[in-house]
Each structure stands twice: as C-alpha cells, then as structure tokens.
Write a protein that holds these residues in place. Structure first.
Motif, PDB file in Angstrom:
ATOM      1  N   GLU A 159      35.187  44.355  -5.648  1.00  0.00           N
ATOM      2  CA  GLU A 159      33.911  43.654  -5.503  1.00  0.00           C
ATOM      3  C   GLU A 159      34.063  42.135  -5.575  1.00  0.00           C
ATOM      4  O   GLU A 159      33.297  41.399  -4.960  1.00  0.00           O
ATOM      5  N   ARG A 175      35.093  37.278  10.463  1.00  0.00           N
ATOM      6  CA  ARG A 175      34.297  36.065  10.673  1.00  0.00           C
ATOM      7  C   ARG A 175      34.775  35.407  11.962  1.00  0.00           C
ATOM      8  O   ARG A 175      35.985  35.253  12.170  1.00  0.00           O
ATOM      9  N   HIS A 198      35.003  41.078  -2.108  1.00  0.00           N
ATOM     10  CA  HIS A 198      33.857  41.250  -1.209  1.00  0.00           C
ATOM     11  C   HIS A 198      32.868  40.095  -1.372  1.00  0.00           C
ATOM     12  O   HIS A 198      32.354  39.558  -0.380  1.00  0.00           O
ATOM     13  N   ALA A 199      32.599  39.719  -2.619  1.00  0.00           N
ATOM     14  CA  ALA A 199      31.637  38.644  -2.875  1.00  0.00           C
ATOM     15  C   ALA A 199      32.121  37.321  -2.297  1.00  0.00           C
ATOM     16  O   ALA A 199      31.347  36.555  -1.715  1.00  0.00           O
ATOM     17  N   TRP A 200      33.416  37.029  -2.454  1.00  0.00           N
ATOM     18  CA  TRP A 200      33.963  35.795  -1.905  1.00  0.00           C
ATOM     19  C   TRP A 200      33.868  35.782  -0.385  1.00  0.00           C
ATOM     20  O   TRP A 200      33.490  34.775   0.218  1.00  0.00           O
ATOM     21  N   PHE A 201      34.240  36.890   0.248  1.00  0.00           N
ATOM     22  CA  PHE A 201      34.177  36.955   1.711  1.00  0.00           C
ATOM     23  C   PHE A 201      32.734  36.809   2.199  1.00  0.00           C
ATOM     24  O   PHE A 201      32.452  36.078   3.159  1.00  0.00           O
ATOM     25  N   ARG A 202      31.819  37.492   1.545  1.00  0.00           N
ATOM     26  CA  ARG A 202      30.416  37.431   1.961  1.00  0.00           C
ATOM     27  C   ARG A 202      29.881  35.999   1.854  1.00  0.00           C
ATOM     28  O   ARG A 202      29.194  35.514   2.766  1.00  0.00           O
ATOM     29  N   ALA A 203      30.206  35.322   0.761  1.00  0.00           N
ATOM     30  CA  ALA A 203      29.741  33.955   0.568  1.00  0.00           C
ATOM     31  C   ALA A 203      30.322  33.000   1.594  1.00  0.00           C
ATOM     32  O   ALA A 203      29.712  31.973   1.927  1.00  0.00           O
ATOM     33  N   PHE A 218      31.781  35.966   6.012  1.00  0.00           N
ATOM     34  CA  PHE A 218      32.403  37.161   6.573  1.00  0.00           C
ATOM     35  C   PHE A 218      31.419  38.335   6.524  1.00  0.00           C
ATOM     36  O   PHE A 218      30.532  38.385   5.659  1.00  0.00           O
ATOM     37  N   ALA A 219      31.610  39.279   7.432  1.00  0.00           N
ATOM     38  CA  ALA A 219      30.811  40.498   7.444  1.00  0.00           C
ATOM     39  C   ALA A 219      31.727  41.711   7.322  1.00  0.00           C
ATOM     40  O   ALA A 219      32.811  41.737   7.921  1.00  0.00           O
ATOM     41  N   HIS A 220      31.287  42.698   6.564  1.00  0.00           N
ATOM     42  CA  HIS A 220      32.045  43.946   6.429  1.00  0.00           C
ATOM     43  C   HIS A 220      31.999  44.669   7.765  1.00  0.00           C
ATOM     44  O   HIS A 220      30.935  45.067   8.237  1.00  0.00           O
ATOM     45  N   TRP A 257      37.024  42.788   6.962  1.00  0.00           N
ATOM     46  CA  TRP A 257      35.935  41.811   6.932  1.00  0.00           C
ATOM     47  C   TRP A 257      36.215  40.763   8.012  1.00  0.00           C
ATOM     48  O   TRP A 257      37.327  40.242   8.091  1.00  0.00           O
TER      49      TRP A 257
END
Length: 358
Positions: free
Chosen positions: A154, A354, A157-162, A165-167, A352
């Motif tokens: 997680e 981008r 995931h949080a770093w990529f989302r911020a 990036f998209a799953h 992920w």
C-alpha cells in the motif's frame, strides 16, 4: 544492433530540484557498480521484497540485470545515499520497447515517513525526466512509464497514485514443482513430435551460436502472438535480442520453436524462451520468460507441448521448479492451462502506468 543509450547521461539534467533531500544526503548515478554496491542493493531490494510480500529472493542476478556495463545501453539508475554514504533508495529504468519504459522503485523500509516520502519523490521525478529523454530520442509525443508493485504494498501504491500513476493490470506469479520422473514427459526436449507438431530447440550453427533464421522466427512468432495482449509494444529484432541476452539467466538451450507442416514445409507456430534461475541455497529453477502461439495454430496443443518440453528439460537438469507470470485479467484463459498442468500462484503483482508528455 543497439549502439547508444537513449537516457540522459548527466544526472543533474533529470533529477528534480524539489523536493530537496535532507542535509548531507545525495542522489547520484551509481555507474556500472562494484561488489560493495551490489551487496547494498541486494540488501535494500531484499528488505523491500520481504516487507511487501513476506520473503526475499534478491540476488546478484537482480543487480547485474540493471547495474552493469552490459545493461548500460538500455538501463539507467539513481541511488540516494544518506550522510554516512549508505544507499537508502534506488530507482532503475529500462528502455524496453517503443513507448514502454519499465521502472523499478525501491525505498528503504526503515526510513522515517518524511524522509521516505522525499526519497520517493526524487526517484519518481528522475524517472519522469528519463521518460522525456527516451521519448524524445524515439520521436514520440508521449512516453509511458510502466512501474511495478507488489499487490499488498500500500505504501508503494499511495506514492504512485500521488505521482499521477494509474493501476493498470494485475499479474499472478506462478510456480510449478518439478519431479525427477518428469524427465520422461517428452521423448527428448531437444526435439520431439506429437499430433503433427514438432517441438525443437533453435538450431545451432558451426560456432555453436543459434541460427539467425531461428532467432528471427522466435521473434516473429512472439511479436505476432502478443499483438492483442495487454500493453504490447513493437520491439525490433535487435532490441529483443539484446534485452534477452543481457539477462544473466539467458541460455540458448532454453529457446524452443514449435512447428506445423504447411505449404512451404515446416513453419513456426509457437515459441518459448526460458531462463535459468540460480538459487544459492537449493536446486536451481527454470523460468518461462515468453510463450506465444500464433492465432492460426491455437487449439492444436502447441502451448501445452511447449510447457511439457520446458518441464521435462528442467527435470533432466535437476531443477526443482518452473516459474512464469500470468496476466490475471487476460481474456484468453491461459491461467486455466497453467493451473491444469500444476502451476499455482505464489504471489501477486501490479502494473501502474503514467503517460509523460515529451
């Protein structure tokens, strides 16, 4: 052949100005590496794997694939060091194919939250800069960054989302045990025939190097077979060959072709490229890097025959397992064949993505 790297060679050109690292910390290109650097990166990657999935498999091959003179044409790396000089974060990018740049992201698990966050943002900003360099060199308007994460990580995931990036996809990492009696699963892994399909190793020429025609046949089959697969990108023959040969587990006697008889004689219908996975504390394993079957040949038992071949080969070499990766969201139902033949999922990963404007 690939002659020049498409990555920025001067780290200062692509490392972001913000956020700044804590006092005394540095971000640098580690170069081709040394034994000391390799040990640090193995420890860093191993701790990352253990925290995210429960165990570590990090070893020298993982480092050689990314940080070596051979890898320098298609890879670039950034390490972040603390004031004592210890590597605390590591980013690695691979110029994989047209509009596909692979990105690995590792930050020490014992760092305080704020320091870990800054290291992560530095690495992600550097990866964005390298994506622009690669995209520009390839003449693209956008360049995809394809980053991986463990399914239960997680923090990643949080770093990529911020970072925007998209799953994009889920993957099953599967393994199958191999027993000695399976050495007789096929007549001879070097060449055998069943139901009108010939399975054979790529031919070797006088220098013991594989025949160019066979290598091109493997490339052509895989390019065609994966046209309708998720995130498939065109890869030239030179790029394909260079990338697979730089893998420390590469072995020519792990490349197979499946052929069907056609109007012009025996014609390629499927291909499997395998590698050796060396284990320091136990028997070695085989790994299926690629298996592809032409759409015109599906339903003829080609994939199953290739898998039986690699299992029998592994058994004859004293290996204890065969691993592979499966697209969990694939509509082809390939996982059904693997499960039926004894493969089970060991852990799950994610892609992920981008897209970076060049």
């Amino acid at each position: 052949m690939i002659e020049d790297s498409r990555f920025a060679q001067d780290v200062d050109d692509v490392v972001p100005e913000t956020p700044t690292l804590p006092d005394g910390w540095t971000a640098e290109d580690p170069g081709a590496g040394s034994a000391e650097l390799a040990d640090e990166l193995i420890a860093l990657l191993g701790a990352h794997q253990e925290a995210a999935r429960g165990w570590s498999s990090a070893g020298p091959d993982d480092i050689e694939m990314r940080v070596s003179e051979v890898a320098a044409l298609t890879h670039a790396n950034l390490v972040v060091r603390d004031p004592e000089g210890a590597v605390r974060a590591w980013g690695s990018v691979q110029d994989r194919a047209t509009n596909r740049m692979i990105y690995d992201h590792v930050v020490a698990r014992d760092l305080p939250g704020a320091d870990a966050e800054r290291c992560s943002r530095i690495l992600l900003g550097w990866a964005e800069g390298q994506a622009r360099e690669v995209g520009q060199a390839r003449g693209l308007t956008t360049q995809q960054i394809d980053a991986g994460a463990f399914a239960d990580d997680e923090r990643q995931h949080a770093w990529f989302r911020a970072a925007g990036f998209a799953h994009a996809r889920n993957w099953w990492q599967m393994s199958r045990p191999v027993t000695p009696d399976e050495a007789d699963l096929v007549d001879d892994p070097a060449r055998w025939e069943a139901d009108g399909v010939v399975f054979r190793l790529v031919d070797r020429e006088g220098s013991n190097m594989p025949a160019d025609d066979d290598l091109r046949a493997v490339h052509d089959v895989l390019e065609s077979a994966f046209l309708d697969h998720f995130n498939s990108r065109e890869e030239t023959f030179a790029e394909f060959l260079h990338r697979l040969r730089e893998d420390p587990g590469h072995r020519w006697h792990h490349w197979w072709l499946a052929e069907l008889e056609g109007d012009q004689g025996w014609e390629p219908a499927g291909a499997l490229v395998g590698t050796l996975v060396e284990n320091a504390d136990g028997p070695h394993a085989s790994y299926v890097d690629y298996i592809g079957v032409l759409s015109s040949a599906r339903g003829r038992g080609v994939a199953k025959g290739l898998l039986r071949t690699v299992i029998a080969d592994a058994a004859r070499r004293g290996r204890d397992s065969v691993g592979l990766e499966v697209d969990a969201d694939s509509p082809t139902g390939a996982d059904g064949l693997y499960t039926a033949m004894g493969w089970v999922t060991k852990y799950r990963t994610q892609s992920w993505h981008r897209d970076i404007r060049v």
